[in-house]
Design a protein around this motif. Structure first.
Motif, short mmCIF file in Angstrom:
data_model
loop_
_atom_site.label_atom_id
_atom_site.label_comp_id
_atom_site.label_asym_id
_atom_site.label_seq_id
_atom_site.Cartn_x
_atom_site.Cartn_y
_atom_site.Cartn_z
N ILE A 4 0.86 -1.18 0.00
CA ILE A 4 0.00 0.00 0.00
C ILE A 4 0.90 1.23 0.00
CG2 ILE A 4 -1.75 1.32 1.25
CD1 ILE A 4 -2.69 -1.39 2.43
N PHE A 5 0.77 2.03 -1.04
CA PHE A 5 1.54 3.26 -1.20
C PHE A 5 0.63 4.43 -0.85
CE2 PHE A 5 3.23 0.10 -4.03
CZ PHE A 5 4.59 0.20 -3.86
N SER A 6 1.15 5.38 -0.08
CA SER A 6 0.35 6.55 0.30
C SER A 6 1.26 7.76 0.40
CB SER A 6 -0.37 6.30 1.63
OG SER A 6 0.56 6.04 2.65
N GLY A 7 0.64 8.93 0.48
CA GLY A 7 1.45 10.13 0.64
C GLY A 7 0.68 11.40 0.39
N THR A 8 1.43 12.49 0.46
CA THR A 8 0.90 13.81 0.16
C THR A 8 1.84 14.50 -0.83
OG1 THR A 8 2.03 14.83 2.04
CG2 THR A 8 -0.23 14.10 2.41
N ILE A 9 1.24 15.31 -1.66
CA ILE A 9 1.97 16.14 -2.60
C ILE A 9 1.42 17.55 -2.42
CG2 ILE A 9 2.64 16.47 -5.01
CD1 ILE A 9 1.64 13.57 -5.51
N ARG A 10 2.30 18.53 -2.23
CA ARG A 10 1.87 19.91 -1.98
C ARG A 10 2.58 20.86 -2.95
NH1 ARG A 10 -0.13 20.45 3.49
NH2 ARG A 10 0.18 18.50 4.61
N THR A 11 1.93 21.99 -3.20
CA THR A 11 2.54 23.04 -4.02
C THR A 11 2.09 24.39 -3.50
OG1 THR A 11 2.86 23.87 -6.27
CG2 THR A 11 0.67 23.04 -5.73
N ASN A 12 2.82 25.44 -3.87
CA ASN A 12 2.36 26.80 -3.57
C ASN A 12 1.56 27.36 -4.75
OD1 ASN A 12 4.58 27.11 -5.27
ND2 ASN A 12 5.25 28.99 -4.29
N GLY A 13 1.34 26.53 -5.75
CA GLY A 13 0.47 26.88 -6.88
C GLY A 13 -0.83 26.12 -6.75
N ARG A 14 -1.30 25.61 -7.89
CA ARG A 14 -2.56 24.83 -7.91
C ARG A 14 -2.35 23.58 -8.74
NH1 ARG A 14 -7.85 27.57 -7.75
NH2 ARG A 14 -8.31 26.00 -9.28
N PHE A 15 -2.85 22.46 -8.24
CA PHE A 15 -2.83 21.23 -9.01
C PHE A 15 -4.00 21.25 -9.99
CE2 PHE A 15 -0.61 19.73 -5.14
CZ PHE A 15 0.57 19.34 -5.76
N VAL A 16 -3.72 20.90 -11.23
CA VAL A 16 -4.75 20.82 -12.26
C VAL A 16 -4.59 19.49 -13.00
CG1 VAL A 16 -4.93 23.34 -12.56
CG2 VAL A 16 -3.31 22.05 -13.96
N ASP A 17 -5.64 19.10 -13.69
CA ASP A 17 -5.61 17.87 -14.50
C ASP A 17 -5.12 16.67 -13.70
OD1 ASP A 17 -6.50 19.39 -16.67
OD2 ASP A 17 -4.46 19.86 -17.29
N VAL A 18 -5.71 16.45 -12.54
CA VAL A 18 -5.32 15.35 -11.66
C VAL A 18 -6.13 14.11 -12.04
CG1 VAL A 18 -5.16 14.56 -9.27
CG2 VAL A 18 -4.79 16.98 -9.81
N PHE A 19 -5.43 13.04 -12.37
CA PHE A 19 -6.07 11.78 -12.74
C PHE A 19 -5.38 10.63 -12.02
CE2 PHE A 19 -6.53 14.57 -16.43
CZ PHE A 19 -7.90 14.56 -16.57
N GLY A 20 -6.16 9.74 -11.45
CA GLY A 20 -5.61 8.58 -10.77
C GLY A 20 -5.73 7.34 -11.62
#
Length: 157
Positions: A20-36
């Motif tokens: 099981i892989f997990s985590g967080t991804i952060r930016t000071n911008g905005r995430f767009v076009d997110v697809f899993g």
């Protein structure tokens, strides 16, 4: 993990053992076009309301699972990656076509010239201004990755 003209791609795979892989991804911008790209029933990727944080969980047993995304108006992306509830060994994190490893499972990819640094960052990966989200290799300030002075090919990182 790699980047191309379509955006950034995080994938997990195993040698037939379930993890099981997990985590967080952060930016000071905005995430767009997110697809899993998910395979397990409990898998998810969630973008918060401000679109500056992605949380995810992927179950994998020999196939491929992951997430694709792009960043708009951001100067950095921070990763915190775990496997089976423990921090991921950086030797198991492969970045770019050269498959180099960050110094920690907590690392930041930062645009060159961006001086803000969180003291919790263990690895800072710098990307040249001219190629932010572009097609070159970053370098690390902690001795990991291609490094300053090494050749920067016109390929994704």
């Amino acid at each position: 993990m790699w980047q191309d003209k379509e955006g950034l791609h995080l994938r997990t795979t195993t040698a037939g053992t379930e993890h099981i892989f997990s985590g967080t991804i952060r930016t000071n911008g905005r995430f767009v076009d997110v697809f899993g790209k998910m395979s397990g029933n409990d898998d998810y990727s969630r973008v918060n309301g401000d679109r500056d944080k992605i949380t995810f969980q992927f179950t994998n047993m020999g196939g491929e699972a992951g997430i694709d995304f792009a960043v708009k108006a951001g100067k950095y992306i921070k990763f915190d990656l775990s496997m089976d509830g423990d921090k991921t060994d950086p030797a198991n994190i492969f970045i770019g076509s050269d498959e180099w490893h960050p110094g920690s499972c907590q690392f930041t990819i930062r645009q060159d010239g961006e001086q803000e640094k969180d003291s919790s960052d263990r690895t800072i990966i710098i990307v040249d201004d001219d190629f932010w989200w572009g097609w070159n290799f970053p370098h690390s300030d902690r001795g990991h990755g291609p490094g300053p002075g090494r050749s920067r090919h016109g390929r994704h990182w």
